[in-house]
Design a protein around this motif. Structure first.
Motif, PDB file in Angstrom:
ATOM      1  N   LYS A  87      16.569   7.676  -3.932  1.00 61.81           N
ATOM      2  CA  LYS A  87      16.145   6.502  -4.695  1.00 61.81           C
ATOM      3  C   LYS A  87      15.274   5.592  -3.809  1.00 61.81           C
ATOM      4  CE  LYS A  87      18.588   3.004  -7.402  1.00 61.81           C
ATOM      5  NZ  LYS A  87      18.068   2.058  -7.992  1.00 61.81           N
ATOM      6  N   LEU A  88      15.743   5.379  -2.591  1.00 64.42           N
ATOM      7  CA  LEU A  88      14.987   4.522  -1.679  1.00 64.42           C
ATOM      8  C   LEU A  88      13.601   5.114  -1.404  1.00 64.42           C
ATOM      9  CD1 LEU A  88      17.658   3.433   0.958  1.00 64.42           C
ATOM     10  CD2 LEU A  88      16.588   2.048  -0.831  1.00 64.42           C
ATOM     11  N   ARG A  89      13.572   6.434  -1.245  1.00 63.99           N
ATOM     12  CA  ARG A  89      12.283   7.069  -0.974  1.00 63.99           C
ATOM     13  C   ARG A  89      11.354   6.895  -2.175  1.00 63.99           C
ATOM     14  NH1 ARG A  89      13.963  12.193  -0.193  1.00 63.99           N
ATOM     15  NH2 ARG A  89      15.550  11.565   1.286  1.00 63.99           N
ATOM     16  N   ALA A  90      11.944   7.080  -3.376  1.00 67.16           N
ATOM     17  CA  ALA A  90      11.127   6.998  -4.594  1.00 67.16           C
ATOM     18  C   ALA A  90      10.604   5.576  -4.831  1.00 67.16           C
ATOM     19  CB  ALA A  90      11.940   7.459  -5.801  1.00 67.16           C
ATOM     20  N   GLU A  91      11.413   4.588  -4.431  1.00 64.98           N
ATOM     21  CA  GLU A  91      11.019   3.207  -4.718  1.00 64.98           C
ATOM     22  C   GLU A  91      10.345   2.529  -3.534  1.00 64.98           C
ATOM     23  OE1 GLU A  91      14.491   1.204  -6.034  1.00 64.98           O
ATOM     24  OE2 GLU A  91      14.632   2.346  -7.894  1.00 64.98           O
ATOM     25  N   ALA A  92      10.038   3.271  -2.521  1.00 64.53           N
ATOM     26  CA  ALA A  92       9.491   2.672  -1.309  1.00 64.53           C
ATOM     27  C   ALA A  92       8.173   1.945  -1.609  1.00 64.53           C
ATOM     28  CB  ALA A  92       9.262   3.750  -0.263  1.00 64.53           C
ATOM     29  N   VAL A  93       7.987   0.775  -1.009  1.00 66.73           N
ATOM     30  CA  VAL A  93       6.738   0.024  -1.160  1.00 66.73           C
ATOM     31  C   VAL A  93       6.061   0.008   0.198  1.00 66.73           C
ATOM     32  CG1 VAL A  93       5.757  -2.240  -1.581  1.00 66.73           C
ATOM     33  CG2 VAL A  93       7.697  -1.462  -2.955  1.00 66.73           C
ATOM     34  N   ASP A  94       4.805   0.400   0.193  1.00 67.66           N
ATOM     35  CA  ASP A  94       4.067   0.356   1.449  1.00 67.66           C
ATOM     36  C   ASP A  94       3.424  -1.016   1.588  1.00 67.66           C
ATOM     37  OD1 ASP A  94       2.473   0.549   3.601  1.00 67.66           O
ATOM     38  OD2 ASP A  94       1.465   2.407   2.994  1.00 67.66           O
ATOM     39  N   VAL A  95       4.055  -1.844   2.404  1.00 65.95           N
ATOM     40  CA  VAL A  95       3.556  -3.224   2.512  1.00 65.95           C
ATOM     41  C   VAL A  95       2.262  -3.301   3.312  1.00 65.95           C
ATOM     42  CG1 VAL A  95       5.805  -4.322   2.262  1.00 65.95           C
ATOM     43  CG2 VAL A  95       5.018  -3.616   4.528  1.00 65.95           C
TER      44      VAL A  95
END
Ligand code: DAH
Length: 341
Positions: A87-95
């Motif tokens: 889930k974390l990988r799927a929702e990762a945001v590249d800031v």
């Protein structure tokens, strides 16, 4: 029975290792440990064993159950950790991805010029007023000492909204003088910017809709010197400390005496150049001492009070302030033009 139990343990462990998610684990739990599960089925056959074997088998069954439960629990937390990771990988945001730039606009140059003028007058204690664009002829003309039959009231210049010429689009902001004097008691110091309308053809210096800034001061002992000082303050703030103004006699029905105010050309300093059309001076506004009749029309005693008034063309002021050559540019709203200011 021992083999059966070993068999159950081995196949349960293998199946648990294979289970891919929480529902699969739950299905296995029911299949093995549930009321109708494999282990339970074996335990039910316990009664058939010789009495001396039962304790050992019972203990073994308990151990097998405990082992399976332990593994089940392990798999459960492994799987939920895996799910969380996914889930974390799927929702990762590249800031670090650059944002989409938002095009930010800014104030129209004419309103910038207006804001500057407002600031200057607020600094001198003026109050900013707003008034109607659809106005009574009584306020636009009559109470401003512009009686019936006066050429300024002509149908060819004014947008009348009523057959009897009693309602119109205001041709000037001067009716705000009347509205202010009717609503307030002296001392009065007001600035009233707004739209005005006249039947003019569009060209480089004319538009049927434009803006004026009306100013009015009424108090005891107000003189032409106050008018000049006030306008000098405005012009020096807008166009620089070395600006010079001159008052030229003129006629307006609602002021006496009346004048037009020019500012010395800031390009040629009075020599004459294309900017000032060779005049050396540039016309800025109309002004004068409020006519005693106008004071009387508003219930103010001209023997006790006096006042000055002025009317500035806002477009013209902004054009001078930002060196804009054509009035139409102000209204066309062409971004390429507007973004320069
Ligand atoms: N209302 C005048 C016009 O539109 C300008 C003006 C002249 C306003 C003299 C004033 C004034 O307040 O005193 O041409």
């Amino acid at each position: 029975m021992k083999e059966q139990l070993e068999q159950i343990r081995a196949s349960a462990m293998a199946a648990l290792d294979q289970a891919a998610d929480a529902p699969a684990l739950e299905a296995l739990r029911v299949k093995i440990l549930g009321k109708k599960g494999e282990l339970t089925a074996v335990l039910k056959t316990m009664g058939a064993l010789p009495a001396e074997e039962r304790p050992a088998m019972g203990q073994m069954a308990n151990t097998v159950r405990a082992d399976i439960e332990k593994r089940l629990e392990q798999r459960r937390s492994e799987l939920s950790a895996q799910a969380l990771q996914a889930k974390l990988r799927a929702e990762a945001v590249d800031v670090t991805i650059p944002g989409q730039p938002v095009q930010q606009g800014h104030k129209h140059p004419m309103y910038k010029a207006l804001d500057e003028a407002k600031e200057i007058f607020i600094g001198m204690g003026f109050q900013i007023l707003d008034g109607p664009e659809v106005e009574l002829a009584e306020y636009n003309f009559t109470k401003l000492n512009t009686e019936e039959g006066h050429p300024a009231r002509d149908w060819s210049d004014t947008f009348y909204l009523a057959e009897d010429s009693s309602v119109l689009l205001r041709t000037q902001t001067s009716p705000m003088q009347i509205r202010a004097m009717e609503a307030m008691k002296p001392p009065i110091r007001i600035l009233a910017p707004g739209r005005v309308f006249r039947k003019d053809e569009v060209d480089a210096t004319h538009s049927p809709m434009f803006h004026q800034i009306e100013g009015l001061v009424v108090d005891k002992g107000i003189t032409m010197a106050d008018l000049k000082g006030t306008l000098e303050t405005l012009v020096k703030s807008l166009y620089g400390e070395d600006s010079v103004i001159r008052l030229r006699p003129h006629h307006f029905p609602f002021t006496e005496p009346s004048c037009e105010v020019d500012v010395q050309c800031f390009k040629c300093h009075g020599e004459g150049c294309p900017t000032c059309k060779g005049e050396g001076w540039i016309e800025l506004l109309g002004a004068g001492m409020v006519h005693p009749k106008v004071l009387e029309n508003c219930g103010i005693d001209p023997n006790e009070y006096s006042g000055f008034a002025f009317g500035i063309g806002l477009e013209r002021m902004a054009m001078r302030r930002f060196q804009i050559s054509d009035l139409r540019l102000i209204f066309e709203n062409d971004i390429r033009f507007l973004s320069q200011f």
